[in-house]
Scaffold this motif. Structure first.
Motif, PDB file in Angstrom:
ATOM      1  N   LYS A 135      11.062  -9.549  -0.443  1.00 34.07           N
ATOM      2  CA  LYS A 135       9.779  -9.097  -0.965  1.00 34.07           C
ATOM      3  C   LYS A 135       8.729  -9.149   0.145  1.00 34.07           C
ATOM      4  CE  LYS A 135      10.787 -11.252  -5.469  1.00 34.07           C
ATOM      5  NZ  LYS A 135      10.348 -12.277  -6.462  1.00 34.07           N
ATOM      6  N   THR A 136       7.656  -8.377  -0.030  1.00 35.72           N
ATOM      7  CA  THR A 136       6.550  -8.468   0.921  1.00 35.72           C
ATOM      8  C   THR A 136       5.644  -9.654   0.606  1.00 35.72           C
ATOM      9  OG1 THR A 136       5.165  -6.958  -0.381  1.00 35.72           O
ATOM     10  CG2 THR A 136       6.557  -5.978   1.343  1.00 35.72           C
TER      11      THR A 136
ATOM     12  N   LYS B 214       4.463  -1.646  -6.596  1.00 34.01           N
ATOM     13  CA  LYS B 214       5.896  -1.833  -6.426  1.00 34.01           C
ATOM     14  C   LYS B 214       6.093  -2.768  -5.236  1.00 34.01           C
ATOM     15  CE  LYS B 214       7.641   2.586  -8.201  1.00 34.01           C
ATOM     16  NZ  LYS B 214       8.388   3.839  -7.868  1.00 34.01           N
ATOM     17  N   ASP B 215       7.311  -3.178  -5.017  1.00 36.52           N
ATOM     18  CA  ASP B 215       7.581  -3.970  -3.820  1.00 36.52           C
ATOM     19  C   ASP B 215       8.922  -3.551  -3.231  1.00 36.52           C
ATOM     20  OD1 ASP B 215       6.817  -5.721  -1.882  1.00 36.52           O
ATOM     21  OD2 ASP B 215       7.339  -7.535  -2.977  1.00 36.52           O
ATOM     22  N   SER B 216       9.174  -4.013  -2.018  1.00 35.41           N
ATOM     23  CA  SER B 216      10.415  -3.675  -1.330  1.00 35.41           C
ATOM     24  C   SER B 216      10.698  -4.753  -0.299  1.00 35.41           C
ATOM     25  CB  SER B 216      10.289  -2.311  -0.646  1.00 35.41           C
ATOM     26  OG  SER B 216       9.462  -2.407   0.509  1.00 35.41           O
TER      27      SER B 216
ATOM     28  N   GLN C  42      11.203  -6.363   3.474  1.00 31.86           N
ATOM     29  CA  GLN C  42      10.604  -6.140   4.787  1.00 31.86           C
ATOM     30  C   GLN C  42      11.270  -7.070   5.791  1.00 31.86           C
ATOM     31  OE1 GLN C  42       6.439  -7.170   5.039  1.00 31.86           O
ATOM     32  NE2 GLN C  42       6.747  -9.259   4.327  1.00 31.86           N
TER      33      GLN C  42
ATOM     34  N   THR D  40       7.789  -2.787   8.031  1.00 35.76           N
ATOM     35  CA  THR D  40       8.245  -2.073   6.838  1.00 35.76           C
ATOM     36  C   THR D  40       8.663  -0.664   7.207  1.00 35.76           C
ATOM     37  OG1 THR D  40       5.936  -1.515   6.316  1.00 35.76           O
ATOM     38  CG2 THR D  40       6.895  -3.424   5.197  1.00 35.76           C
TER      39      THR D  40
ATOM     40  N   GLN E  74      10.144   4.059   1.929  1.00 32.84           N
ATOM     41  CA  GLN E  74      10.867   3.672   0.718  1.00 32.84           C
ATOM     42  C   GLN E  74      10.931   4.876  -0.217  1.00 32.84           C
ATOM     43  OE1 GLN E  74      12.292   0.633   0.403  1.00 32.84           O
ATOM     44  NE2 GLN E  74      11.468   0.052   2.421  1.00 32.84           N
TER      45      GLN E  74
ATOM     46  N   ASN F 185      11.729   5.101  -3.220  1.00 32.38           N
ATOM     47  CA  ASN F 185      11.324   4.877  -4.603  1.00 32.38           C
ATOM     48  C   ASN F 185       9.813   4.750  -4.761  1.00 32.38           C
ATOM     49  OD1 ASN F 185      11.433   2.381  -3.187  1.00 32.38           O
ATOM     50  ND2 ASN F 185      11.429   1.264  -5.146  1.00 32.38           N
ATOM     51  N   PHE F 186       9.055   4.864  -3.669  1.00 30.07           N
ATOM     52  CA  PHE F 186       7.598   4.831  -3.737  1.00 30.07           C
ATOM     53  C   PHE F 186       7.064   6.264  -3.794  1.00 30.07           C
ATOM     54  CE2 PHE F 186       7.981   0.479  -2.748  1.00 30.07           C
ATOM     55  CZ  PHE F 186       6.740  -0.137  -2.835  1.00 30.07           C
TER      56      PHE F 186
ATOM     57  N   TYR G  17       2.168  -1.867  -2.229  1.00 32.02           N
ATOM     58  CA  TYR G  17       2.684  -3.216  -2.413  1.00 32.02           C
ATOM     59  C   TYR G  17       1.706  -4.037  -3.267  1.00 32.02           C
ATOM     60  CZ  TYR G  17       6.033  -2.092   1.290  1.00 32.02           C
ATOM     61  OH  TYR G  17       7.032  -1.517   2.023  1.00 32.02           O
TER      62      TYR G  17
END
Length: 202
Positions: free
Chosen positions: A34-35, A54-56, A58, A102, A105, A107-108, A114
């Protein structure tokens, strides 16, 4: 809320050296899922969630943790600290320094970002973000979220675009977040959290 944006905060030759070092395939970066730390779908202390959040994962590299140097690369980055002190005319101590990388993404969607948050690093009072490379994926600043919810989304008060050598400086209580790049391969920033010397607990 005061947000200060400083371009070319260090000389261009040093900007290139920092970018070349941090974006080298040999530079040690570590996976984070997560960020920021949060509870999925809900607000956590110092962190807020809206319909655009959203998050992703990193990649990160810690340089200073709790005021202690944890990386051999601090010598390369300390000039940024000296320039912040010179520009703000404040005596500052680095409590935390961390490199974040980062990537795009899929899905963004446009306008998603974030998790908005305030920095809650112990004893820190100010935050600075140094942009290592030109990229998209703006840093976004918001009013206090409970004062500016609009149709389930927060209202962006200011956006700062990543540009090599640019630094943005602000109070720790300022709600902010980043966004992943869409047109750039990589977005690399250095996050600093500062305390004023004299305000640190003994």
């Amino acid at each position: 809320m005061s947000i200060f944006v400083l371009d070319d905060v260090v000389p261009k030759a040093l900007q290139k050296t920092i970018a070349g070092t941090l974006l080298s395939p040999n530079f040690p970066l570590y996976w984070n899922a997560k960020t920021v730390e949060f509870t999925e779908g809900g607000d956590s202390p110092g962190l807020f969630w809206d319909n655009n959040t959203k998050d992703s994962p990193q990649l990160t590299h810690s340089v200073i943790v709790d005021g202690n140097q944890t990386s051999e690369h601090w010598g390369l980055l300390r000039t940024i600290l000296y320039q912040v002190i010179a520009k703000t005319d404040m005596e500052l101590e680095v409590v935390r320094c961390k490199i974040n990388v980062t990537f795009p993404q899929c899905n963004f969607s446009f306008g998603e970002y974030y998790p908005p948050h305030i920095d809650t690093v112990h004893q820190a009072e100010f935050t600075a973000i140094y942009y290592v490379n030109d990229a998209d994926g703006d840093t976004l600043f918001f009013k206090t979220p409970d004062q500016n919810r609009l149709d389930g989304a927060f209202v962006v008060q200011q956006a700062v675009t990543p540009k090599q050598g640019r630094l943005v400086f602000f109070d720790n209580k300022t709600v902010h977040c980043g966004a992943p790049p869409k047109n750039s391969n990589t977005r690399c920033v250095i996050n600093f959290n500062f305390a004023q010397i004299g305000d640190l607990a003994c």
